[in-house]
Design a protein around this motif. Structure first.
Motif, PDB file in Angstrom:
ATOM      1  N   CYS A  17       0.829  -1.216   0.000  1.00 42.63           N
ATOM      2  CA  CYS A  17       0.000   0.000   0.000  1.00 42.63           C
ATOM      3  C   CYS A  17       0.861   1.263   0.000  1.00 42.63           C
ATOM      4  O   CYS A  17       0.525   2.260  -0.652  1.00 42.63           O
ATOM      5  N   THR A  50      -7.687   1.288   4.649  1.00 42.70           N
ATOM      6  CA  THR A  50      -6.319   0.769   4.557  1.00 42.70           C
ATOM      7  C   THR A  50      -5.797   0.287   5.901  1.00 42.70           C
ATOM      8  O   THR A  50      -5.366  -0.857   6.049  1.00 42.70           O
ATOM      9  N   GLY A  72      -2.790  -6.358  -0.522  1.00 39.82           N
ATOM     10  CA  GLY A  72      -2.514  -4.950  -0.785  1.00 39.82           C
ATOM     11  C   GLY A  72      -2.575  -4.619  -2.263  1.00 39.82           C
ATOM     12  O   GLY A  72      -3.129  -3.582  -2.669  1.00 39.82           O
ATOM     13  N   ILE A  76      -5.288  -2.028  -3.973  1.00 38.93           N
ATOM     14  CA  ILE A  76      -4.912  -0.856  -4.772  1.00 38.93           C
ATOM     15  C   ILE A  76      -5.589  -0.890  -6.133  1.00 38.93           C
ATOM     16  O   ILE A  76      -6.099   0.123  -6.625  1.00 38.93           O
TER      17      ILE A  76
END
Length: 325
Positions: free
Chosen positions: A215, A248, A277, A281
């Motif tokens: 991330c 997140t 992750g 995204i």
């Protein structure tokens, strides 16, 4: 033999270990949104416990209240919602988590999917307008059909490219004084819980490390490709805000660390988190939802067993080659 029992016991203490970590996010939610946040949390937990009792009785088994998994799922699901959400939604969501994920698979430690992520994804599909309608901090949320809607960090970043970020906005993002899921906006609390996980459950911390590493790289690359510069003060602030926005930190702390779907080996745990992750995204920029973090968690839950099988086959072949030599 005693050593194996110790490891097994350690694995099945995840929810007991993590339940205290939910206290600070609940306190933050009550501080920001008042008694309604506490009511949503209570309804969600009560629904999870009653669903477990009813579902366990239906299949002729004793409910597993002592493992704290239903309490964990109920509190976590509530914290992922806005404080303006209709009161029936946490009730239905927790019941869905327990009755369709936990009980059918034989318990939270055997379930291949995160119960909270599955419940939130279900509610997101049913009522995205309510799940992602975050009230402004100063608005009256006693009436879920009449409140002032705020702009969350994830929403503003998704529509503004590289907006200017002031120091005050960064501080607000860090302490959590921004519109969003009522228990997921405070980065300082989440970072504190990460330290707790590092001390209490170091193997689970590896999952978080893999997820946050990807991330962070994603935040840097998105900022750079959007016209930012690494050594520009605004770009550095923007990278931090991107890392703190949406779910997140909540995923890194509470969802990707769940023990049931997690791999056993340390390197596999890191790769498991990193894959989550990368999927997160990607979904941020192609999903119709403001935040598709729970879908990313469910995807890696589903895909990892296949990848794990490939890893095992490769390791077995390597071992055979070594033995033959």
């Amino acid at each position: 033999m005693p050593r194996k029992r110790k490891k097994h016991k350690r694995k099945e203490t995840f929810y007991k270990d993590m339940a205290p970590a939910l206290i600070l996010p609940v306190v933050m939610a009550v501080h920001l949104y008042g008694a309604r946040a506490l009511l949503i949390t209570a309804l969600s937990v009560l629904s999870a416990l009653l669903s477990e009792a009813a579902g366990s009785k239906f299949i002729g088994k004793k409910p597993h209240f002592r493992d704290m998994s239903s309490v964990y799922t109920g509190v976590l699901l509530a914290l992922m919602m806005p404080a303006s959400v209709p009161l029936w939604m946490p009730i239905v969501g927790s019941a869905f988590a327990v009755l369709t994920i936990k009980i059918p698979f034989g318990g939270a430690y055997r379930a291949p999917f995160s119960c909270a992520a599955a419940a939130f994804s279900f509610l997101s599909i049913c009522r995205p307008d309510a799940v992602f309608a975050y009230p402004a901090l100063e608005s009256n949320i006693s009436d879920p059909n009449n409140f002032v809607e705020g702009v969350s960090l994830a929403s503003s970043l998704g529509t503004s490219g590289n907006p200017g970020i002031t120091a005050v906005e960064l501080i607000n993002a860090f302490i959590g004084s921004v519109p969003g899921a009522m228990g997921m906006t405070s980065a300082v609390i989440m970072l504190g819980i990460l330290i707790y996980i590092f001390v209490r459950r170091p193997k689970s911390f590896i999952n978080s490390l893999g997820f946050l590493s990807v991330c962070l790289v994603g935040a840097v690359l998105v900022t750079a490709f959007s016209g930012g510069r690494f050594f520009n003060e605004n770009s550095l602030r923007l990278i931090c805000v991107r890392l703190f926005s949406g779910f997140t930190m909540g995923i890194a702390v509470f969802l990707i660390t769940e023990e049931g779907p997690s791999p056993k080996k340390k390197m596999h745990r890191f790769l498991y988190g990193a894959l989550a992750g990368a999927i997160y995204i990607a979904l941020r920029y192609v999903s119709v939802f403001e935040d598709a973090g729970c879908f990313a968690v469910l995807t890696v839950n589903a895909v990892w067993p296949l990848l794990n099988g490939l890893f095992i086959k490769k390791e077995n072949k390597t071992a055979e080659v070594i033995r033959s030599e």
